[in-house]
Scaffold this motif. Sequence first.
Motif, mmCIF file in Angstrom:
data_model
loop_
_atom_site.group_PDB
_atom_site.id
_atom_site.type_symbol
_atom_site.label_atom_id
_atom_site.label_comp_id
_atom_site.label_asym_id
_atom_site.label_seq_id
_atom_site.Cartn_x
_atom_site.Cartn_y
_atom_site.Cartn_z
ATOM 1 N N VAL A 181 -16.371 29.966 -23.609
ATOM 2 C CA VAL A 181 -15.062 29.378 -23.125
ATOM 3 C C VAL A 181 -14.757 29.914 -21.510
ATOM 4 C CG1 VAL A 181 -12.545 29.400 -23.628
ATOM 5 C CG2 VAL A 181 -14.199 29.687 -25.367
ATOM 6 N N GLU A 182 -14.398 28.920 -21.077
ATOM 7 C CA GLU A 182 -14.093 29.290 -19.599
ATOM 8 C C GLU A 182 -12.756 29.570 -19.429
ATOM 9 O OE1 GLU A 182 -15.207 26.116 -16.787
ATOM 10 O OE2 GLU A 182 -17.583 26.675 -17.096
ATOM 11 N N LYS A 183 -12.335 30.757 -18.639
ATOM 12 C CA LYS A 183 -10.960 31.344 -18.533
ATOM 13 C C LYS A 183 -10.675 31.534 -17.243
ATOM 14 C CE LYS A 183 -8.914 33.403 -22.005
ATOM 15 N NZ LYS A 183 -8.529 34.397 -22.880
ATOM 16 N N CYS A 184 -9.443 30.756 -16.619
ATOM 17 C CA CYS A 184 -9.144 31.118 -15.360
ATOM 18 C C CYS A 184 -8.048 32.205 -15.325
ATOM 19 C CB CYS A 184 -8.434 29.894 -14.525
ATOM 20 S SG CYS A 184 -9.674 28.593 -14.177
ATOM 21 N N VAL A 185 -8.089 33.212 -14.705
ATOM 22 C CA VAL A 185 -7.300 34.491 -14.752
ATOM 23 C C VAL A 185 -6.671 34.761 -13.455
ATOM 24 C CG1 VAL A 185 -7.004 36.911 -15.364
ATOM 25 C CG2 VAL A 185 -8.485 35.554 -16.650
ATOM 26 N N SER A 186 -5.387 34.960 -13.141
ATOM 27 C CA SER A 186 -4.804 35.381 -11.974
ATOM 28 C C SER A 186 -4.347 36.645 -12.151
ATOM 29 C CB SER A 186 -3.659 34.447 -11.457
ATOM 30 O OG SER A 186 -2.692 34.446 -12.627
ATOM 31 N N THR A 187 -4.243 37.429 -11.160
ATOM 32 C CA THR A 187 -3.601 39.098 -11.406
ATOM 33 C C THR A 187 -2.991 39.186 -10.322
ATOM 34 O OG1 THR A 187 -5.411 40.073 -9.648
ATOM 35 C CG2 THR A 187 -6.211 39.381 -11.729
ATOM 36 N N PRO A 188 -2.214 40.215 -10.194
ATOM 37 C CA PRO A 188 -1.156 40.721 -8.931
ATOM 38 C C PRO A 188 -2.024 40.896 -7.709
ATOM 39 C CG PRO A 188 -0.862 42.101 -11.049
ATOM 40 C CD PRO A 188 -2.214 41.275 -11.354
ATOM 41 N N PHE A 189 -3.177 41.078 -7.858
ATOM 42 C CA PHE A 189 -4.155 41.412 -6.558
ATOM 43 C C PHE A 189 -4.810 40.150 -6.086
ATOM 44 C CE2 PHE A 189 -3.848 45.042 -9.439
ATOM 45 C CZ PHE A 189 -3.166 45.894 -8.525
ATOM 46 N N GLY A 190 -4.611 38.834 -6.678
ATOM 47 C CA GLY A 190 -5.025 37.742 -6.371
ATOM 48 C C GLY A 190 -6.165 37.282 -7.363
ATOM 49 N N ASN A 191 -7.015 36.416 -6.785
ATOM 50 C CA ASN A 191 -7.760 35.671 -7.990
ATOM 51 C C ASN A 191 -9.113 36.359 -7.805
ATOM 52 O OD1 ASN A 191 -6.038 33.530 -8.696
ATOM 53 N ND2 ASN A 191 -6.667 32.480 -6.967
ATOM 54 N N PRO A 192 -9.892 36.428 -9.182
ATOM 55 C CA PRO A 192 -11.310 36.759 -8.906
ATOM 56 C C PRO A 192 -12.283 36.164 -8.491
ATOM 57 C CG PRO A 192 -10.716 35.944 -11.414
ATOM 58 C CD PRO A 192 -9.673 36.268 -10.540
ATOM 59 N N SER A 193 -13.364 36.292 -8.338
ATOM 60 C CA SER A 193 -14.327 35.960 -7.615
ATOM 61 C C SER A 193 -14.654 34.351 -8.246
ATOM 62 C CB SER A 193 -15.916 36.652 -7.500
ATOM 63 O OG SER A 193 -15.664 37.874 -6.963
ATOM 64 N N ASP A 194 -14.670 34.394 -9.584
ATOM 65 C CA ASP A 194 -14.674 33.054 -10.235
ATOM 66 C C ASP A 194 -14.134 32.903 -11.542
ATOM 67 O OD1 ASP A 194 -16.179 30.507 -10.980
ATOM 68 O OD2 ASP A 194 -17.767 31.191 -9.583
ATOM 69 N N TYR A 242 -12.457 42.908 -5.242
ATOM 70 C CA TYR A 242 -13.019 43.813 -6.371
ATOM 71 C C TYR A 242 -11.837 43.995 -7.338
ATOM 72 C CZ TYR A 242 -17.348 44.583 -3.587
ATOM 73 O OH TYR A 242 -18.364 44.484 -2.888
ATOM 74 N N ARG A 243 -10.595 44.106 -6.782
ATOM 75 C CA ARG A 243 -9.460 44.474 -7.573
ATOM 76 C C ARG A 243 -9.149 43.345 -8.748
ATOM 77 N NH1 ARG A 243 -4.434 46.998 -4.251
ATOM 78 N NH2 ARG A 243 -4.850 45.064 -3.266
ATOM 79 N N ALA A 244 -9.172 42.147 -8.023
ATOM 80 C CA ALA A 244 -8.816 41.162 -8.764
ATOM 81 C C ALA A 244 -9.937 41.010 -10.008
ATOM 82 C CB ALA A 244 -8.860 39.926 -8.233
ATOM 83 N N ASN A 245 -11.209 41.178 -9.656
ATOM 84 C CA ASN A 245 -12.192 41.202 -10.684
ATOM 85 C C ASN A 245 -12.135 42.239 -11.914
ATOM 86 O OD1 ASN A 245 -13.511 39.075 -9.225
ATOM 87 N ND2 ASN A 245 -15.224 40.528 -8.319
ATOM 88 N N ILE A 246 -12.039 43.263 -11.701
ATOM 89 C CA ILE A 246 -11.699 44.427 -12.494
ATOM 90 C C ILE A 246 -10.466 44.220 -13.246
ATOM 91 C CG2 ILE A 246 -11.464 47.056 -12.912
ATOM 92 C CD1 ILE A 246 -14.174 46.184 -12.128
ATOM 93 N N TRP A 247 -9.484 43.673 -12.476
ATOM 94 C CA TRP A 247 -8.027 43.668 -13.428
ATOM 95 C C TRP A 247 -8.350 42.626 -14.235
ATOM 96 C CZ3 TRP A 247 -4.123 47.036 -12.836
ATOM 97 C CH2 TRP A 247 -2.954 46.754 -13.359
ATOM 98 N N ALA A 248 -8.964 41.308 -13.810
ATOM 99 C CA ALA A 248 -9.116 40.081 -14.694
ATOM 100 C C ALA A 248 -9.713 40.604 -16.047
ATOM 101 C CB ALA A 248 -10.046 38.916 -14.004
ATOM 102 N N LEU A 249 -10.870 41.343 -15.937
ATOM 103 C CA LEU A 249 -11.640 41.849 -17.015
ATOM 104 C C LEU A 249 -10.887 42.580 -18.025
ATOM 105 C CD1 LEU A 249 -15.166 42.193 -15.544
ATOM 106 C CD2 LEU A 249 -14.540 40.396 -16.791
#
Length: 279
Positions: free
Chosen positions: A27-40, A71-78
């Motif tokens: 499943v593809e999932k788009c996630v936004s975070t307080p720190f912006g968007n992850p790399s993909d 990097y912050r958005a990537n980790i926060w999204a996961l």
Amino acid sequence: MGDTRKIKIGIIGGSGFDDPDLFKDPVEKCVSTPFGNPSDILLEGFIKGVPCVILARHGRKHQFQPSDINYRANIWALKTVGCTHILATTATGSLQENYAPGTLVIVDDFIDRTWGRACTFYDRTPGGPKGVCHLPMSPAFCEVTRGALCEAARARGYPCETSGTVVTIQGPRFSSKAESLMHRQWGGHLVNMTTVPEVTLAKEAGLSYAALALVTDYDCWRENEKSVCVSDVLEAFGKNVKKAADVILDAIQILAARSDHSYLDTCQELVSSSIMLKE
């Protein structure tokens, strides 16, 4: 009774994990975070029954250079989608003769030579955590998850070093010869452009993080050898990326089979005890 908590493993890197049959019901999932968007987008699914999430660190089109990765958005999204672990892959140059191209290295420490990268969640970003986090970084990587990678590599019989200090440089350029020699004198075994702040942010998020490095070249410190170039890195990485993918996939099964996941509580407790907050 054993520890029955559910684990979910994030995989950062992406190369070697693009087999459409790898995931069950992806499943593809788009996630936004307080720190912006992850790399993909995140790709969620099950690998041999274990819930996993894959994120391409540089984006699926490799559109982000190392210093521009969020990097912050990537980790926060996961973390937002419930990951308890992160297994990261990284291409590295070697600073030591015995860390030959094609070797896998389960990294256990780092030297930070980056600058200007957002390196903490605790910076008063709206929606982010409060306070200041003075997080210990020894050990820098989760020993339990590192152990799973080591066990997986040994079982496969792949050339592997079970420890190594990676020097993370700013990039996107490679090192000068003087810099490469300096990194050797500092005790570095490897050089790359992405481990920091990824590892520090994962630890700050309370996640179990370990990195599997794939050595692609000898950087530029050796006499009478041409300097590293992109084409050589890509060629070496392409020849050996299946080994890295095999080890990651086997480590996922090893982690899932553990009966004791109390080390995950330790990861969280370390963060809680490191926060200074005045109401």
